[in-house]
Design a protein around this motif. Structure first.
Motif, PDB file in Angstrom:
ATOM      1  N   SER A 179       0.841  -1.188   0.000  1.00 54.08           N
ATOM      2  CA  SER A 179       0.000   0.000   0.000  1.00 54.08           C
ATOM      3  C   SER A 179       0.878   1.240   0.000  1.00 54.08           C
ATOM      4  N   SER A 180       0.315   2.334  -0.466  1.00 56.97           N
ATOM      5  CA  SER A 180       1.070   3.577  -0.541  1.00 56.97           C
ATOM      6  C   SER A 180       1.289   4.131   0.853  1.00 56.97           C
ATOM      7  N   LYS A 181       2.543   4.344   1.215  1.00 59.37           N
ATOM      8  CA  LYS A 181       2.858   4.842   2.546  1.00 59.37           C
ATOM      9  C   LYS A 181       3.525   6.206   2.534  1.00 59.37           C
ATOM     10  N   THR A 182       3.963   6.695   1.364  1.00 59.83           N
ATOM     11  CA  THR A 182       4.626   7.995   1.323  1.00 59.83           C
ATOM     12  C   THR A 182       4.075   8.875   0.212  1.00 59.83           C
ATOM     13  N   VAL A 183       4.274  10.174   0.400  1.00 59.43           N
ATOM     14  CA  VAL A 183       3.955  11.191  -0.609  1.00 59.43           C
ATOM     15  C   VAL A 183       5.172  12.088  -0.734  1.00 59.43           C
ATOM     16  N   PHE A 184       5.482  12.464  -1.982  1.00 57.72           N
ATOM     17  CA  PHE A 184       6.627  13.334  -2.239  1.00 57.72           C
ATOM     18  C   PHE A 184       6.122  14.599  -2.923  1.00 57.72           C
ATOM     19  N   PHE A 185       6.202  15.744  -2.229  1.00 56.05           N
ATOM     20  CA  PHE A 185       5.829  17.044  -2.785  1.00 56.05           C
ATOM     21  C   PHE A 185       7.079  17.671  -3.393  1.00 56.05           C
ATOM     22  N   VAL A 186       7.032  17.962  -4.697  1.00 56.63           N
ATOM     23  CA  VAL A 186       8.232  18.390  -5.419  1.00 56.63           C
ATOM     24  C   VAL A 186       8.006  19.711  -6.140  1.00 56.63           C
ATOM     25  N   ASP A 187       8.823  20.678  -5.811  1.00 52.86           N
ATOM     26  CA  ASP A 187       8.868  21.947  -6.535  1.00 52.86           C
ATOM     27  C   ASP A 187       9.475  21.709  -7.916  1.00 52.86           C
ATOM     28  N   ILE A 188       9.234  22.624  -8.846  1.00 54.74           N
ATOM     29  CA  ILE A 188       9.774  22.464 -10.200  1.00 54.74           C
ATOM     30  C   ILE A 188      11.000  23.344 -10.437  1.00 54.74           C
ATOM     31  N   ASP A 189      10.815  24.657 -10.484  1.00 57.98           N
ATOM     32  CA  ASP A 189      11.895  25.557 -10.893  1.00 57.98           C
ATOM     33  C   ASP A 189      12.955  25.696  -9.803  1.00 57.98           C
ATOM     34  N   GLY A 190      14.184  25.390 -10.183  1.00 62.95           N
ATOM     35  CA  GLY A 190      15.286  25.430  -9.240  1.00 62.95           C
ATOM     36  C   GLY A 190      15.455  24.137  -8.470  1.00 62.95           C
ATOM     37  N   THR A 191      14.509  23.203  -8.656  1.00 63.07           N
ATOM     38  CA  THR A 191      14.561  21.920  -7.946  1.00 63.07           C
ATOM     39  C   THR A 191      14.598  20.768  -8.942  1.00 63.07           C
ATOM     40  N   LEU A 192      13.542  20.629  -9.735  1.00 60.19           N
ATOM     41  CA  LEU A 192      13.532  19.626 -10.808  1.00 60.19           C
ATOM     42  C   LEU A 192      14.290  20.115 -12.036  1.00 60.19           C
ATOM     43  N   VAL A 193      14.132  21.391 -12.359  1.00 64.83           N
ATOM     44  CA  VAL A 193      14.801  21.966 -13.531  1.00 64.83           C
ATOM     45  C   VAL A 193      15.551  23.219 -13.122  1.00 64.83           C
ATOM     46  N   ASN A 235      16.128  16.370 -16.863  1.00 62.73           N
ATOM     47  CA  ASN A 235      17.042  15.298 -17.229  1.00 62.73           C
ATOM     48  C   ASN A 235      16.356  13.939 -17.243  1.00 62.73           C
ATOM     49  N   GLU A 236      16.725  13.102 -18.200  1.00 63.01           N
ATOM     50  CA  GLU A 236      16.126  11.779 -18.351  1.00 63.01           C
ATOM     51  C   GLU A 236      16.384  10.901 -17.117  1.00 63.01           C
ATOM     52  N   GLU A 237      17.532  11.057 -16.481  1.00 60.87           N
ATOM     53  CA  GLU A 237      17.816  10.269 -15.274  1.00 60.87           C
ATOM     54  C   GLU A 237      16.852  10.626 -14.147  1.00 60.87           C
ATOM     55  N   VAL A 238      16.516  11.883 -14.048  1.00 63.90           N
ATOM     56  CA  VAL A 238      15.550  12.328 -13.040  1.00 63.90           C
ATOM     57  C   VAL A 238      14.161  11.789 -13.370  1.00 63.90           C
ATOM     58  N   ILE A 239      13.796  11.825 -14.643  1.00 64.53           N
ATOM     59  CA  ILE A 239      12.498  11.291 -15.068  1.00 64.53           C
ATOM     60  C   ILE A 239      12.366   9.822 -14.691  1.00 64.53           C
ATOM     61  N   GLN A 240      13.389   9.043 -14.976  1.00 62.57           N
ATOM     62  CA  GLN A 240      13.338   7.611 -14.680  1.00 62.57           C
ATOM     63  C   GLN A 240      13.292   7.351 -13.181  1.00 62.57           C
ATOM     64  N   ALA A 241      14.046   8.134 -12.407  1.00 64.09           N
ATOM     65  CA  ALA A 241      14.033   7.966 -10.946  1.00 64.09           C
ATOM     66  C   ALA A 241      12.656   8.305 -10.371  1.00 64.09           C
ATOM     67  N   ALA A 242      12.012   9.322 -10.941  1.00 60.62           N
ATOM     68  CA  ALA A 242      10.666   9.692 -10.492  1.00 60.62           C
ATOM     69  C   ALA A 242       9.673   8.584 -10.799  1.00 60.62           C
ATOM     70  N   LYS A 243       9.809   7.982 -11.970  1.00 64.86           N
ATOM     71  CA  LYS A 243       8.903   6.885 -12.344  1.00 64.86           C
ATOM     72  C   LYS A 243       9.132   5.663 -11.468  1.00 64.86           C
ATOM     73  N   GLU A 244      10.390   5.385 -11.121  1.00 62.91           N
ATOM     74  CA  GLU A 244      10.681   4.253 -10.241  1.00 62.91           C
ATOM     75  C   GLU A 244      10.096   4.489  -8.852  1.00 62.91           C
ATOM     76  N   TYR A 245      10.179   5.711  -8.384  1.00 61.01           N
ATOM     77  CA  TYR A 245       9.571   6.035  -7.088  1.00 61.01           C
ATOM     78  C   TYR A 245       8.070   5.766  -7.120  1.00 61.01           C
ATOM     79  N   GLN A 246       7.405   6.161  -8.188  1.00 57.50           N
ATOM     80  CA  GLN A 246       5.959   5.954  -8.292  1.00 57.50           C
ATOM     81  C   GLN A 246       5.605   4.476  -8.465  1.00 57.50           C
ATOM     82  N   LYS A 247       6.466   3.732  -9.141  1.00 56.79           N
ATOM     83  CA  LYS A 247       6.234   2.291  -9.278  1.00 56.79           C
ATOM     84  C   LYS A 247       6.285   1.588  -7.925  1.00 56.79           C
ATOM     85  N   SER A 248       7.069   2.148  -7.014  1.00 56.67           N
ATOM     86  CA  SER A 248       7.179   1.551  -5.686  1.00 56.67           C
ATOM     87  C   SER A 248       6.016   1.964  -4.778  1.00 56.67           C
ATOM     88  N   MET A 249       4.958   2.502  -5.423  1.00 59.02           N
ATOM     89  CA  MET A 249       3.713   2.882  -4.743  1.00 59.02           C
ATOM     90  C   MET A 249       3.795   4.222  -4.024  1.00 59.02           C
TER      91      MET A 249
END
Length: 267
Positions: free
Chosen positions: A2-16, A23-37
């Motif tokens: 079951s989903s046990k965590t939430v990640f609130f992420v800013d965009i400018d200055g944080t993601l980009v 970056n593609e590495e960041v995109i893949q890491a974000a998708k892996e985090y979501q796959k882990s529920m």
């Protein structure tokens, strides 16, 4: 699981960074985090128009917090779930700033469009490309709900002098050295985050947050684990649990990997 965590992420200055490159590495890491529920929530001062392509690239399914906490928007349903527009009295303040502060660019965000009143070097070169809006030579008549005002100046001191225009009923926060965000009093990323958790019945055991601006600080403080880029201002870095590399160096890749590692707890 079951989903046990939430990640609130800013965009400018944080993601980009200043080049707006995700970056593609960041995109893949974000998708892996979501796959882990894990639930990934974009939490930004950006509008719907400026955020959609980021949400699409990251594969985000959770609603997003937009307009510096004035709106919760569901990109899957393409609709606003919650909003707190500004009082119409904001327009009189905007007229004063327009008259008395000719060096300040004003952007007025509504549900339908972005009105850009005047321009300057900072908004032309550092503003979000999707949010440069229609340039108006004077204050237009606006009938829609006003969700957020952004003031942009080439020098931060010019914005600090604008704070005095907003006494009572408004929240005035810096999202960067040259960008100030004005929303309704009682709004903010941290407040919208609580509303989203309640609305979506997320009930997370662990809350992660990442941001680089003064407008992220309260949410960072309220999270269990706060990630802040090393390029953030000192006062923001002081509330971090983890300092991460800049967006150019893919700092959020490590943050997502850290979050994923303490995800997926068996029932």
């Amino acid at each position: 699981m079951s989903s046990k965590t939430v990640f609130f992420v800013d965009i400018d200055g944080t993601l980009v960074g200043a080049d707006f490159f995700l970056n593609e590495e960041v995109i893949q890491a974000a998708k892996e985090y979501q796959k882990s529920m894990g639930r990934l929530v974009l939490c930004t001062g950006r509008s719907v128009y400026g955020t959609k392509h980021i949400a699409d690239k990251l594969g985000v399914s959770a609603p997003a917090i937009l307009y510096n906490g004035a709106v919760i928007y569901d990109f899957c349903q393409e609709k606003i779930l919650w909003k707190r527009p500004l009082d119409r009295g904001i327009m009189e303040i905007i007229r004063r700033i327009y008259k008395e502060r000719p060096e300040v660019c004003i952007e007025i965000f509504t549900e339908e469009r972005i009105y850009r009143i005047r321009t300057n070097w900072m908004v032309e070169n550092r503003g979000v490309p999707e949010e440069r809006g229609i340039l108006y030579p004077e204050i237009p008549q606006i009938k829609e709900d006003i969700l957020k005002i952004t003031l942009i100046a080439d020098h931060s001191a010019e914005l600090k002098e604008c704070r005095g225009y907003f006494n009572g009923g408004f929240s005035f926060e810096f999202s960067g050295r040259h960008f100030a965000e004005i929303v309704r009093e009682g709004c903010g990323k941290h407040i919208a985050a609580k509303e989203l958790i309640k609305y979506a019945k997320l009930n997370p055991e662990v809350i992660f947050a990442a941001g680089n601006g003064q407008n992220d600080m309260e949410l960072l403080r309220q999270s269990d684990y706060a990630f802040v880029p090393v390029t953030a201002e000192e006062k923001v870095r002081q509330v971090a649990d983890y300092l991460i590399d800049s967006p150019k160096e893919c700092g959020m890749k490590k943050a997502f990997e850290t979050a994923a590692a303490c995800r997926a707890v068996p029932e």
